[in-house]
Motif scaffolding. Sequence first.
Motif, PDB file in Angstrom:
ATOM      1  N   ASP A  25      61.592  23.087  47.068  1.00  0.00           N
ATOM      2  CA  ASP A  25      60.768  22.540  48.138  1.00  0.00           C
ATOM      3  C   ASP A  25      60.632  21.031  47.949  1.00  0.00           C
ATOM      4  OD1 ASP A  25      59.014  22.049  50.165  1.00  0.00           O
ATOM      5  OD2 ASP A  25      57.352  23.183  49.295  1.00  0.00           O
ATOM      6  N   ASP A  27      59.573  18.935  50.111  1.00  0.00           N
ATOM      7  CA  ASP A  27      58.385  18.410  50.789  1.00  0.00           C
ATOM      8  C   ASP A  27      57.195  18.287  49.840  1.00  0.00           C
ATOM      9  OD1 ASP A  27      59.760  18.249  53.187  1.00  0.00           O
ATOM     10  OD2 ASP A  27      59.169  20.282  53.801  1.00  0.00           O
ATOM     11  N   ASN A  28      57.196  19.029  48.750  1.00  0.00           N
ATOM     12  CA  ASN A  28      56.079  19.028  47.802  1.00  0.00           C
ATOM     13  C   ASN A  28      56.462  18.444  46.446  1.00  0.00           C
ATOM     14  OD1 ASN A  28      54.204  20.198  49.572  1.00  0.00           O
ATOM     15  ND2 ASN A  28      55.077  22.216  49.210  1.00  0.00           N
ATOM     16  N   ASN A  29      57.290  17.420  46.422  1.00  0.00           N
ATOM     17  CA  ASN A  29      57.690  16.723  45.190  1.00  0.00           C
ATOM     18  C   ASN A  29      58.063  17.686  44.064  1.00  0.00           C
ATOM     19  OD1 ASN A  29      57.314  14.185  46.320  1.00  0.00           O
ATOM     20  ND2 ASN A  29      55.149  14.144  45.747  1.00  0.00           N
ATOM     21  N   PRO A  30      59.248  18.267  44.111  1.00  0.00           N
ATOM     22  CA  PRO A  30      59.654  19.193  43.041  1.00  0.00           C
ATOM     23  C   PRO A  30      59.748  18.461  41.698  1.00  0.00           C
ATOM     24  CG  PRO A  30      61.518  18.628  44.438  1.00  0.00           C
ATOM     25  CD  PRO A  30      60.305  18.045  45.094  1.00  0.00           C
ATOM     26  N   THR A  31      59.514  19.207  40.649  1.00  0.00           N
ATOM     27  CA  THR A  31      59.580  18.625  39.310  1.00  0.00           C
ATOM     28  C   THR A  31      61.031  18.353  38.927  1.00  0.00           C
ATOM     29  OG1 THR A  31      59.785  20.758  38.193  1.00  0.00           O
ATOM     30  CG2 THR A  31      57.541  19.952  38.631  1.00  0.00           C
ATOM     31  N   ASP A  34      62.835  21.532  38.312  1.00  0.00           N
ATOM     32  CA  ASP A  34      63.226  22.245  39.530  1.00  0.00           C
ATOM     33  C   ASP A  34      64.521  21.701  40.127  1.00  0.00           C
ATOM     34  OD1 ASP A  34      61.042  23.930  39.405  1.00  0.00           O
ATOM     35  OD2 ASP A  34      59.809  22.661  40.723  1.00  0.00           O
ATOM     36  N   GLN A  65      67.812  17.525  49.071  1.00  0.00           N
ATOM     37  CA  GLN A  65      68.204  18.909  49.347  1.00  0.00           C
ATOM     38  C   GLN A  65      69.714  19.027  49.569  1.00  0.00           C
ATOM     39  OE1 GLN A  65      66.027  21.547  49.257  1.00  0.00           O
ATOM     40  NE2 GLN A  65      67.729  22.937  49.572  1.00  0.00           N
TER      41      GLN A  65
END
Length: 175
Positions: A25, A27-31, A34, A65
């Motif tokens: 994801d 949109d939610n700042n993946p680590t 991730d 992405q």
Amino acid sequence: MKKLILLILFYCFASSLVMAQKDVDFDNNPTFKDRIFFGGGMGFSGSSQQTNITLSPIVGYMITQQWSAGVGVTYQYVKLKNYDISDNLWGGNVFTRYSIDQFFAQAEYDYINFDSNLLDDRDNRDSATRFLLGGGISQPLGNRGAVNLLAMYDLTYNNDGPYDSPWVFRVYFSF
């Protein structure tokens, strides 16, 4: 053989329409964790004249992405049975890939070290590089995995290196 290839491509295309892509994801700042993916391939081919074993792990990073980049290492064992000789080839690569749905374009720079004179008893190590461009199709396997079919062409192909063709075809996995 053509029917088998077309069947495989149709299966990859049709089933990728119903399976999920990598579940990251953005949109939610993946680590960082991730965004990392691992994979690679291995191969074996053999005949009455030659044995070839290949291991090629990779690690990559999803920049967006659609866009990713990474590095890999390669080890290849080749034995020519008629001459009773063998060689251990090793090297590495860097790559970048851009995906649109299940299709992707890839650019790669490879380095390989090899014995430049296998038929001579002397150990004459040499190296070669190549710049590959191509594309492929990715078949998702769950949320993070995929099997990838890739065809690339070596823009700097030279008959003096260890490769007998400018074309490279791969099947590899990523997780």
